[in-house]
Write a protein that holds these residues in place. Sequence first.
Motif, PDB file in Angstrom:
ATOM      1  N   LEU A  18      26.901  79.314  30.904  1.00  0.00           N
ATOM      2  CA  LEU A  18      26.910  77.988  30.282  1.00  0.00           C
ATOM      3  C   LEU A  18      25.621  77.230  30.599  1.00  0.00           C
ATOM      4  O   LEU A  18      24.956  77.520  31.606  1.00  0.00           O
ATOM      5  CB  LEU A  18      28.117  77.190  30.792  1.00  0.00           C
ATOM      6  N   PRO A  19      25.250  76.255  29.760  1.00  0.00           N
ATOM      7  CA  PRO A  19      24.040  75.462  30.035  1.00  0.00           C
ATOM      8  C   PRO A  19      24.157  74.772  31.390  1.00  0.00           C
ATOM      9  O   PRO A  19      25.081  73.983  31.606  1.00  0.00           O
ATOM     10  CB  PRO A  19      24.017  74.436  28.896  1.00  0.00           C
ATOM     11  N   PRO A  20      23.246  75.039  32.326  1.00  0.00           N
ATOM     12  CA  PRO A  20      23.414  74.517  33.691  1.00  0.00           C
ATOM     13  C   PRO A  20      23.423  72.998  33.794  1.00  0.00           C
ATOM     14  O   PRO A  20      24.179  72.433  34.587  1.00  0.00           O
ATOM     15  CB  PRO A  20      22.232  75.136  34.454  1.00  0.00           C
ATOM     16  N   LYS A  21      22.607  72.315  32.996  1.00  0.00           N
ATOM     17  CA  LYS A  21      22.557  70.866  33.111  1.00  0.00           C
ATOM     18  C   LYS A  21      23.796  70.196  32.524  1.00  0.00           C
ATOM     19  O   LYS A  21      24.040  69.015  32.771  1.00  0.00           O
ATOM     20  CB  LYS A  21      21.298  70.325  32.435  1.00  0.00           C
ATOM     21  N   ALA A  22      24.568  70.946  31.755  1.00  0.00           N
ATOM     22  CA  ALA A  22      25.768  70.378  31.133  1.00  0.00           C
ATOM     23  C   ALA A  22      27.047  70.835  31.828  1.00  0.00           C
ATOM     24  O   ALA A  22      28.123  70.324  31.530  1.00  0.00           O
ATOM     25  CB  ALA A  22      25.832  70.775  29.654  1.00  0.00           C
ATOM     26  N   LEU A  23      26.942  71.788  32.767  1.00  0.00           N
ATOM     27  CA  LEU A  23      28.137  72.427  33.323  1.00  0.00           C
ATOM     28  C   LEU A  23      29.094  71.437  33.978  1.00  0.00           C
ATOM     29  O   LEU A  23      30.307  71.492  33.748  1.00  0.00           O
ATOM     30  CB  LEU A  23      27.736  73.507  34.335  1.00  0.00           C
ATOM     31  N   LYS A  24      28.575  70.539  34.795  1.00  0.00           N
ATOM     32  CA  LYS A  24      29.454  69.618  35.513  1.00  0.00           C
ATOM     33  C   LYS A  24      30.288  68.783  34.540  1.00  0.00           C
ATOM     34  O   LYS A  24      31.508  68.653  34.704  1.00  0.00           O
ATOM     35  CB  LYS A  24      28.621  68.714  36.419  1.00  0.00           C
ATOM     36  N   LYS A  25      29.648  68.230  33.513  1.00  0.00           N
ATOM     37  CA  LYS A  25      30.372  67.419  32.525  1.00  0.00           C
ATOM     38  C   LYS A  25      31.347  68.264  31.720  1.00  0.00           C
ATOM     39  O   LYS A  25      32.439  67.814  31.386  1.00  0.00           O
ATOM     40  CB  LYS A  25      29.387  66.716  31.593  1.00  0.00           C
ATOM     41  N   LEU A  26      30.949  69.500  31.400  1.00  0.00           N
ATOM     42  CA  LEU A  26      31.849  70.382  30.655  1.00  0.00           C
ATOM     43  C   LEU A  26      33.115  70.647  31.457  1.00  0.00           C
ATOM     44  O   LEU A  26      34.225  70.616  30.922  1.00  0.00           O
ATOM     45  CB  LEU A  26      31.143  71.697  30.326  1.00  0.00           C
ATOM     46  N   TRP A  39      34.381  90.390  11.331  1.00  0.00           N
ATOM     47  CA  TRP A  39      34.505  89.515  10.161  1.00  0.00           C
ATOM     48  C   TRP A  39      34.573  88.039  10.548  1.00  0.00           C
ATOM     49  O   TRP A  39      33.911  87.204   9.943  1.00  0.00           O
ATOM     50  CB  TRP A  39      35.776  89.873   9.367  1.00  0.00           C
ATOM     51  N   SER A  40      35.383  87.767  11.551  1.00  0.00           N
ATOM     52  CA  SER A  40      35.597  86.365  11.943  1.00  0.00           C
ATOM     53  C   SER A  40      34.454  85.882  12.827  1.00  0.00           C
ATOM     54  O   SER A  40      33.868  86.657  13.590  1.00  0.00           O
ATOM     55  CB  SER A  40      36.913  86.232  12.720  1.00  0.00           C
ATOM     56  N   ASP A  41      34.141  84.606  12.709  1.00  0.00           N
ATOM     57  CA  ASP A  41      33.152  84.044  13.623  1.00  0.00           C
ATOM     58  C   ASP A  41      33.710  82.791  14.275  1.00  0.00           C
ATOM     59  O   ASP A  41      34.675  82.190  13.801  1.00  0.00           O
ATOM     60  CB  ASP A  41      31.826  83.765  12.930  1.00  0.00           C
ATOM     61  N   VAL A  42      33.121  82.438  15.386  1.00  0.00           N
ATOM     62  CA  VAL A  42      33.577  81.314  16.201  1.00  0.00           C
ATOM     63  C   VAL A  42      32.378  80.429  16.515  1.00  0.00           C
ATOM     64  O   VAL A  42      31.277  80.925  16.756  1.00  0.00           O
ATOM     65  CB  VAL A  42      34.209  81.818  17.522  1.00  0.00           C
ATOM     66  N   LYS A  43      32.617  79.138  16.524  1.00  0.00           N
ATOM     67  CA  LYS A  43      31.576  78.186  16.913  1.00  0.00           C
ATOM     68  C   LYS A  43      31.940  77.608  18.276  1.00  0.00           C
ATOM     69  O   LYS A  43      32.976  76.972  18.434  1.00  0.00           O
ATOM     70  CB  LYS A  43      31.454  77.067  15.875  1.00  0.00           C
ATOM     71  N   PHE A  44      31.089  77.858  19.259  1.00  0.00           N
ATOM     72  CA  PHE A  44      31.335  77.353  20.607  1.00  0.00           C
ATOM     73  C   PHE A  44      30.014  77.301  21.357  1.00  0.00           C
ATOM     74  O   PHE A  44      28.986  77.776  20.873  1.00  0.00           O
ATOM     75  CB  PHE A  44      32.355  78.244  21.341  1.00  0.00           C
ATOM     76  N   VAL A  45      30.051  76.740  22.562  1.00  0.00           N
ATOM     77  CA  VAL A  45      28.821  76.576  23.326  1.00  0.00           C
ATOM     78  C   VAL A  45      28.238  77.921  23.752  1.00  0.00           C
ATOM     79  O   VAL A  45      27.018  78.109  23.783  1.00  0.00           O
ATOM     80  CB  VAL A  45      29.060  75.651  24.546  1.00  0.00           C
ATOM     81  N   ARG A  46      29.101  78.896  24.091  1.00  0.00           N
ATOM     82  CA  ARG A  46      28.688  80.246  24.461  1.00  0.00           C
ATOM     83  C   ARG A  46      29.823  81.204  24.085  1.00  0.00           C
ATOM     84  O   ARG A  46      30.992  80.795  24.018  1.00  0.00           O
ATOM     85  CB  ARG A  46      28.419  80.363  25.973  1.00  0.00           C
ATOM     86  N   PRO A  47      29.534  82.477  23.845  1.00  0.00           N
ATOM     87  CA  PRO A  47      30.609  83.428  23.535  1.00  0.00           C
ATOM     88  C   PRO A  47      31.660  83.471  24.646  1.00  0.00           C
ATOM     89  O   PRO A  47      31.312  83.549  25.830  1.00  0.00           O
ATOM     90  CB  PRO A  47      29.871  84.761  23.422  1.00  0.00           C
ATOM     91  N   ALA A  48      32.927  83.388  24.260  1.00  0.00           N
ATOM     92  CA  ALA A  48      34.031  83.424  25.223  1.00  0.00           C
ATOM     93  C   ALA A  48      34.640  84.819  25.246  1.00  0.00           C
ATOM     94  O   ALA A  48      34.797  85.464  24.206  1.00  0.00           O
ATOM     95  CB  ALA A  48      35.088  82.391  24.829  1.00  0.00           C
ATOM     96  N   LYS A  62      36.980  68.416  22.247  1.00  0.00           N
ATOM     97  CA  LYS A  62      36.332  67.237  22.826  1.00  0.00           C
ATOM     98  C   LYS A  62      35.274  67.569  23.869  1.00  0.00           C
ATOM     99  O   LYS A  62      34.726  66.661  24.500  1.00  0.00           O
ATOM    100  CB  LYS A  62      37.404  66.326  23.442  1.00  0.00           C
ATOM    101  N   LEU A  63      34.980  68.827  24.052  1.00  0.00           N
ATOM    102  CA  LEU A  63      33.955  69.186  25.031  1.00  0.00           C
ATOM    103  C   LEU A  63      32.603  68.593  24.634  1.00  0.00           C
ATOM    104  O   LEU A  63      32.204  68.689  23.468  1.00  0.00           O
ATOM    105  CB  LEU A  63      33.818  70.714  25.131  1.00  0.00           C
ATOM    106  N   PRO A  64      31.878  67.991  25.581  1.00  0.00           N
ATOM    107  CA  PRO A  64      30.552  67.438  25.268  1.00  0.00           C
ATOM    108  C   PRO A  64      29.508  68.550  25.205  1.00  0.00           C
ATOM    109  O   PRO A  64      28.640  68.664  26.068  1.00  0.00           O
ATOM    110  CB  PRO A  64      30.307  66.480  26.438  1.00  0.00           C
TER     111      PRO A  64
END
Length: 701
Positions: free
Chosen positions: A15-23, A161-170, A146-148
């Motif tokens: 995950l993006p390190p500068k955003a991890l705490k808030k996430l 076929w399916s795609d997902v929109k998220f901060v990083r692949p889960a 609601k994740l920032p």
Amino acid sequence: MANKNLLVELFVEELPPKALKKLGESFSGVLLEQLKAQGLATADSKLTAFASPRRLAAHITNVAAQGADKAVSQKLMPVSVGLDASGNASPALLKKLQALGADASAVPGLKRAMDGKAEALFYDSTVKGAKLAEGLQKALHESLAKLPIPKIMTYQLQDGWSDVKFVRPAHGLVALHGSEVVPVHALGLQSGRSTQGHRFEAAKATVSLDDADSYAATLEKDGAVIAGFEARRAEIVRQLEAAAAKVGGGARPIEDEALLDEVTALVERPNVLVCEFEKEFLAVPQECLILTMKANQKYFPLLDAQGKLTNKFLLVSNIRPQDASAVTGGNERVVRPRLADAKFFFDQDRKKTLESRVAGLAKVVYHNKLGTQGERIERVRAIAKVIGAQLGSDHLAHQADTAARLAKADLLTDMVGEFPELQGIMGGYYARHDQLGDDVASAIEDHYRPRFAGDALPRNDVGVVVALADKLETLAGLFAIGQLPTGDKDPFALRRHALGIVRMLMERDLPLNLGDLVVEALGLFPQAQPGTAEQLTDFIYDRLAGSLREQGYSAQEVDAVLALKPQRLGDVAKRLAAVRAFAALPEAPALAAANKRISNILKKAEQADAHVNPQLLKEEAEKALYEATQKIAPQAGTRFDAGDYTGSLQALAALRGPVDAFFDDVMVNAEEADLRLNRLGLLATLHQAMNRVADLSRLAQ
């Protein structure tokens, strides 16, 4: 069924390190909020948030398998629509009941109640409490929505076929209620009880969780991961301090909360190691070396007992090899070119004087409506000369002019080009190299101060003059072209500039008139419209008011003092202390109320100047008030002129009796014009005497 503790974990790529705490805080916080809203978690439920580079998780205590049933009263329709004259249900009512799962047998049980001006029918029913699986599914959806997230990416699922929109692949989802898996899904994943640990040092390839409560311990034991953000941060701090103590000599790691948070977000199993670089690099200004180590490499430089940089630094590694020499050696090799670049920039920059760079500022655009940095410097110089002359001698004005002329020259240096954060700081070093004297060099270094809340002010008078001129020029220029802050948007940091001006004027108790400074600065901008000076002055007073309230002064105290717009801000603290002391007097409430009454009377009066003809005083009460004013006003005025604001206000307390008697016994708006104007003049005289320190009417309840 007894309540149990719940564990939810989402396992993802880094995950993006500068955003991890808030996430992490958002993910867990929204989960708890949503479960409480559905009656699945209680007010006593405790939340533990987890966030590591590859996971977001939440542990919530006292979660029910099913929420309690709820009694619901639902408005159906007006009685006139739902029932006919005989009280029978209309087709519309039957259709509405059918939609709610009821039939005609429910009609006799319907309640009637007024809804506005008409009577309406209400249907009482019991709604079954949400089951945990469906409630958690909803909560999980809300939490992810609601994740920032700073930036969303799109990736494909394994089906191609399916795609997902998220901060990083889960890659994994865990949901455990006690020891039982809660069947939920998210981001194309089905929940289970297994996760993954450290990429390289996990004891097991797949970490299986027995129950919700064993999450952190199992992940640390089998996965070599400290899951909690705060726990990992505390471990890094402990190791940093231990490593510094081992180095000895009073060494301590540099304090940087943002860096500490970022490094905590980069490692799962922290391991602090000591590294070093060649001492020859210490000839470079330590700010340069510290910045390159922190910003580029995420290292913690070590300072000695005197706060000077040493040639050792601390690395927070994500692995714990038996022999760490390869790790330390690799990082030492990586940092060496960075430090060599800094040394090269420093050596090259000193080959040219700051003075020789000034002409180049004429080619650097400051703002498309405000010209170049060269033009800006001339405006700053003009303001600095005026302030310097007011504060001291021609010598101070000359030094301030020199510092202002050279203050922005370091913008054209290689070092500041590489590290913009060092502007001003490098100018100070280069000014000392050019033998411009410590006063000028410190002023160039300090002219951006205060950069943030709590930052130190410029160290000397020259620095204060240039810093004031620089901030005034910025505010005046941007106000002149209408670039004002809006809402929470302040792209030019004008609020910070205004607070900087306020702090310097107040804390240094400078004998400067704020209004004159604003007019002087705006006079350099032909774009300024009528009213801009008042607009900018109000903006600065607004910042001052907010700052004073944050310092613990009440809104009434602040309003009373700032209502008069005192031009010398160094007096504001003394005025506030005087108002606070006055407000504690028993006479204060009555005098404040009377002052408010006087203000209202004078506002409505067409003609009211502070002049009294003693021959026209008829009533005993107005004569007594006139005599008291004649005696007490000079006493209060003398103390005011001497700067004794507390004594000035306390002297006015003796006016309470005459003022009360005046309003009890005297008709101000007498029919005779001369009597009326004389009494208004008496009140105006009194008003002037009472409101020199502050507008006392603002203290009235």
